[in-house]
Design a protein around this motif. Sequence first.
Motif, PDB file in Angstrom:
ATOM      1  N   SER A   1      27.254  12.841  46.266  1.00 30.68           N
ATOM      2  CA  SER A   1      26.798  12.421  46.057  1.00 30.68           C
ATOM      3  C   SER A   1      26.117  11.405  45.532  1.00 30.68           C
ATOM      4  O   SER A   1      25.550  11.914  43.493  1.00 30.68           O
ATOM      5  CB  SER A   1      25.012  12.076  46.778  1.00 30.68           C
ATOM      6  N   PHE A   2      25.956   9.739  45.292  1.00 28.25           N
ATOM      7  CA  PHE A   2      26.200   8.663  44.436  1.00 28.25           C
ATOM      8  C   PHE A   2      24.715   8.698  43.797  1.00 28.25           C
ATOM      9  O   PHE A   2      24.775   8.422  42.389  1.00 28.25           O
ATOM     10  CB  PHE A   2      26.395   7.263  44.458  1.00 28.25           C
TER      11      PHE A   2
ATOM     12  N   ILE B   1      36.233  15.792  42.053  1.00 25.34           N
ATOM     13  CA  ILE B   1      35.064  14.684  43.321  1.00 25.34           C
ATOM     14  C   ILE B   1      35.911  14.469  44.066  1.00 25.34           C
ATOM     15  O   ILE B   1      36.673  14.233  44.623  1.00 25.34           O
ATOM     16  CB  ILE B   1      35.245  13.711  41.827  1.00 25.34           C
ATOM     17  N   LYS B   2      35.946  15.742  45.365  1.00 24.52           N
ATOM     18  CA  LYS B   2      36.718  15.407  46.431  1.00 24.52           C
ATOM     19  C   LYS B   2      35.706  14.190  47.358  1.00 24.52           C
ATOM     20  O   LYS B   2      34.423  14.153  47.232  1.00 24.52           O
ATOM     21  CB  LYS B   2      36.249  17.210  47.610  1.00 24.52           C
TER      22      LYS B   2
ATOM     23  N   ALA C   1      19.693   8.110  36.749  1.00 27.76           N
ATOM     24  CA  ALA C   1      18.374   8.114  36.059  1.00 27.76           C
ATOM     25  C   ALA C   1      17.758   8.697  37.060  1.00 27.76           C
ATOM     26  O   ALA C   1      17.184   7.941  38.427  1.00 27.76           O
ATOM     27  CB  ALA C   1      18.184   6.785  35.459  1.00 27.76           C
ATOM     28  N   PRO C   2      16.848   9.941  36.780  1.00 27.41           N
ATOM     29  CA  PRO C   2      15.604   9.927  38.133  1.00 27.41           C
ATOM     30  C   PRO C   2      14.736   8.939  37.653  1.00 27.41           C
ATOM     31  O   PRO C   2      14.328   8.674  39.285  1.00 27.41           O
ATOM     32  CB  PRO C   2      14.775  11.123  37.413  1.00 27.41           C
ATOM     33  N   SER C   3      14.173   7.765  37.370  1.00 29.80           N
ATOM     34  CA  SER C   3      13.646   6.702  37.359  1.00 29.80           C
ATOM     35  C   SER C   3      14.129   5.632  38.098  1.00 29.80           C
ATOM     36  O   SER C   3      13.388   5.003  38.816  1.00 29.80           O
ATOM     37  CB  SER C   3      13.300   6.302  36.068  1.00 29.80           C
ATOM     38  N   CYS C   4      15.416   5.534  38.869  1.00 31.70           N
ATOM     39  CA  CYS C   4      15.969   4.521  39.573  1.00 31.70           C
ATOM     40  C   CYS C   4      16.736   5.509  41.351  1.00 31.70           C
ATOM     41  O   CYS C   4      17.244   4.400  41.631  1.00 31.70           O
ATOM     42  CB  CYS C   4      17.779   4.346  39.049  1.00 31.70           C
ATOM     43  N   ARG C   5      16.311   6.397  41.397  1.00 27.89           N
ATOM     44  CA  ARG C   5      16.851   6.814  43.054  1.00 27.89           C
ATOM     45  C   ARG C   5      16.245   7.079  43.686  1.00 27.89           C
ATOM     46  O   ARG C   5      16.922   5.970  44.888  1.00 27.89           O
ATOM     47  CB  ARG C   5      16.867   8.552  42.411  1.00 27.89           C
ATOM     48  N   SER C   6      14.659   6.661  43.485  1.00 29.04           N
ATOM     49  CA  SER C   6      14.470   6.241  44.429  1.00 29.04           C
ATOM     50  C   SER C   6      14.352   4.541  45.274  1.00 29.04           C
ATOM     51  O   SER C   6      14.356   4.168  46.049  1.00 29.04           O
ATOM     52  CB  SER C   6      12.781   6.211  44.071  1.00 29.04           C
ATOM     53  N   LEU C   7      14.216   4.057  44.001  1.00 36.73           N
ATOM     54  CA  LEU C   7      14.685   2.466  44.563  1.00 36.73           C
ATOM     55  C   LEU C   7      16.681   2.118  44.500  1.00 36.73           C
ATOM     56  O   LEU C   7      16.411   1.552  45.712  1.00 36.73           O
ATOM     57  CB  LEU C   7      14.488   1.750  42.329  1.00 36.73           C
ATOM     58  N   TYR C   8      17.198   3.336  44.516  1.00 34.27           N
ATOM     59  CA  TYR C   8      18.584   2.936  44.945  1.00 34.27           C
ATOM     60  C   TYR C   8      18.569   3.457  46.488  1.00 34.27           C
ATOM     61  O   TYR C   8      19.026   2.345  47.527  1.00 34.27           O
ATOM     62  CB  TYR C   8      19.701   3.629  44.261  1.00 34.27           C
ATOM     63  N   THR C   9      18.039   4.158  47.178  1.00 32.00           N
ATOM     64  CA  THR C   9      17.977   4.928  47.713  1.00 32.00           C
ATOM     65  C   THR C   9      16.824   3.704  48.796  1.00 32.00           C
ATOM     66  O   THR C   9      17.620   3.609  50.498  1.00 32.00           O
ATOM     67  CB  THR C   9      17.419   6.156  48.144  1.00 32.00           C
ATOM     68  N   GLU C  10      16.704   3.194  48.144  1.00 31.41           N
ATOM     69  CA  GLU C  10      15.596   2.423  49.660  1.00 31.41           C
ATOM     70  C   GLU C  10      15.970   1.019  49.605  1.00 31.41           C
ATOM     71  O   GLU C  10      16.193   0.444  50.506  1.00 31.41           O
ATOM     72  CB  GLU C  10      14.398   2.076  49.042  1.00 31.41           C
TER      73      GLU C  10
ATOM     74  N   HIS D   1      25.625   7.623  51.228  1.00 31.60           N
ATOM     75  CA  HIS D   1      25.041   7.619  49.583  1.00 31.60           C
ATOM     76  C   HIS D   1      26.558   8.329  49.163  1.00 31.60           C
ATOM     77  O   HIS D   1      26.838   9.141  47.765  1.00 31.60           O
ATOM     78  CB  HIS D   1      24.172   7.327  48.921  1.00 31.60           C
ATOM     79  N   ARG D   2      27.926   9.213  50.511  1.00 34.40           N
ATOM     80  CA  ARG D   2      28.996  10.113  49.370  1.00 34.40           C
ATOM     81  C   ARG D   2      29.394   9.896  48.873  1.00 34.40           C
ATOM     82  O   ARG D   2      30.406   8.891  49.726  1.00 34.40           O
ATOM     83  CB  ARG D   2      28.349  11.036  50.929  1.00 34.40           C
TER      84      ARG D   2
END
Length: 624
Positions: A262-263, A256-257, A268-277, A236-237
């Motif tokens: 990382s994207f 932004i190099k 939003a904190p509530s969506c991070r686990s959903l996106y990574t999974e 996700h970089r």
Amino acid sequence: MNGSAQGMIDKPLVDRTAAASGVRRLLLLGGALIVAGASLVLFGRSYGEVAVVVIFGLFSFFGIAAIFASALGLVRFSSRASDGGIAKDFLDTARTGLLILDRRGQVVYANRAYGDLTGAARSGEVRTLERLLAREAEATEAIYHLANLARDGRAGQREFRLAHSLAPASQSEAVPCWYRVSVRPLASRGGQMQAWQILDITADRKHEESSFQDLQHAIDYLDKAPAGFFASDSEHRIAYINATLAEWLGVDLAEIKPYQRSFVDFLAPSCRSLYTERSNASAEGIEDIDLMTATGRTLPVRLLRRPVADDSAAPGIVRTLVLDRSGEHDAATPVELAEARFTRFFNSSPMAIATLNPSGRVVRSNPVFRRLFGAEAAEGAASFPSAIREAGHEGFRKALAEAETGRSGIAPVDAEVADERPRTIRLYLSPVPKVGPDSDECAILYGVDITEQRALEDQIAKSQKMQAVGNLAGGIAHDFNNVLTIITASVDFLLLNHRTGDPSFQDLLLIKQSANRAASLVRQLLAYSRRQTMRPKMLNLTDVVADMHLLLKRVSGDHAKLERQHARDLWPVMADIGQLEQVITNLVQNARDAMPNGGKITIATRNVRAEETAKFGYAEARRR
């Protein structure tokens, strides 16, 4: 163009190599004749006739040999016999202009391409590049550098741009031209020479500039597109992000190099686990999530991901298109606005939400549901009951059956998550009407984590139970204290009627000591139940702790070892003995609870001066 005309064009402007070889042959022939003449003069008188015959015989032999060699093709008599053959033809017809200078800087050779590039039509017009470009400011530095390399016997190459062409026919047009000039040393029998080459690369540069302009236009189109875009790797970089998405996020595009951010940091904190999974580098899909801007504002977007098999041309194996779903643009329809609001509510809800089909499999779920019950249940790979313990299966099946029939007001079901860490979830099911022929959703499931609530309820229940035990102990202690009062009074009356030497005196004294110890236990029970009134008096801590030893031994339990350490000459303290005993009992009980695997509890007493107590900081803590 006929062959003769082509031969005239390919003929070099300057070629002094053939003339030099002809002079050498002429000198050799003259030398041979001189040697023959000298031989006749020296030996003509003695061997004149023989010498003449020998000389003419040699000339005849070589002449006949030359005739036969010419007939067989071994020897060619032509004007191009000494011009170097194929290599010479290649240089004469080369596209690159070639100029060869001797060690004195005189022109030895210049091909036709050199004349065409520099505007020289005849041999007398051929000039060196140093003289030709001496007044050209754009090329002066490059030619000066190459000339120094040539004098040192080294090779080099430079490219430069002129405002006009070197050919006089093109000067009126004043078209900018690019040239590539190189030099290298050339060893010959006449000494060190310099080989200069010049090539017009204007067409190549125009092609490069055109390609660069096309690339700039493509980047400009992508950066100013009405949708966001970014490319990322499997971790996700971010490898690339366009200006539109950077503006939405409120970040500077230059900061932004590649592969530095990382994207996930912008989610939003509530969506991070959903996106990574859910985000898999090898799968494409559509996903609605919320981004977090630099100012802390939530931005609902839709992601359209597409992976690529080969990222060698452009880094980033996943290309993602980002669509704004905030509804801030005028083109948004009421349906799109409603869908965006629902997506935000669904993803940011603090409780787990999912829709179920009649078999109990999940059709759609939010991030909280995935976090509570796992990815396998959230993606519908397994039936939902597999995510909870068996004790809650029967209640869930009954509630799902009621929801399938359309019944409302279904009683909630409490179940434990099938996980290593025990968690209690309260499940609410409500029926959902079928929408569309392809919809198989029959119920909406809401899950609330009540683990802390259950722990608090258990704690309150234990506290109430302990309070009841304390009240019972206080009541019993009061009644027992009344009995002890009668016993102590009776023993005191009997001790007054018996002398010290009486055999019954020691038994009566033992009964009184046991009654006093029982009274001490009653005081401790009353202090534990907090039903004793405060009566401060002077106490000796050593005696107080010693009298409480049996009770503290029971409070500490079998797993903890209780030790006492008393200092000598302790100062007396003014305190209520019941409250002090309660404090000591609570300290021992807390120490025992902090060591579930056993340990050692030490009660130590010593004198503490006022200067030392000022460092404890209890007064500041009390004020806070």
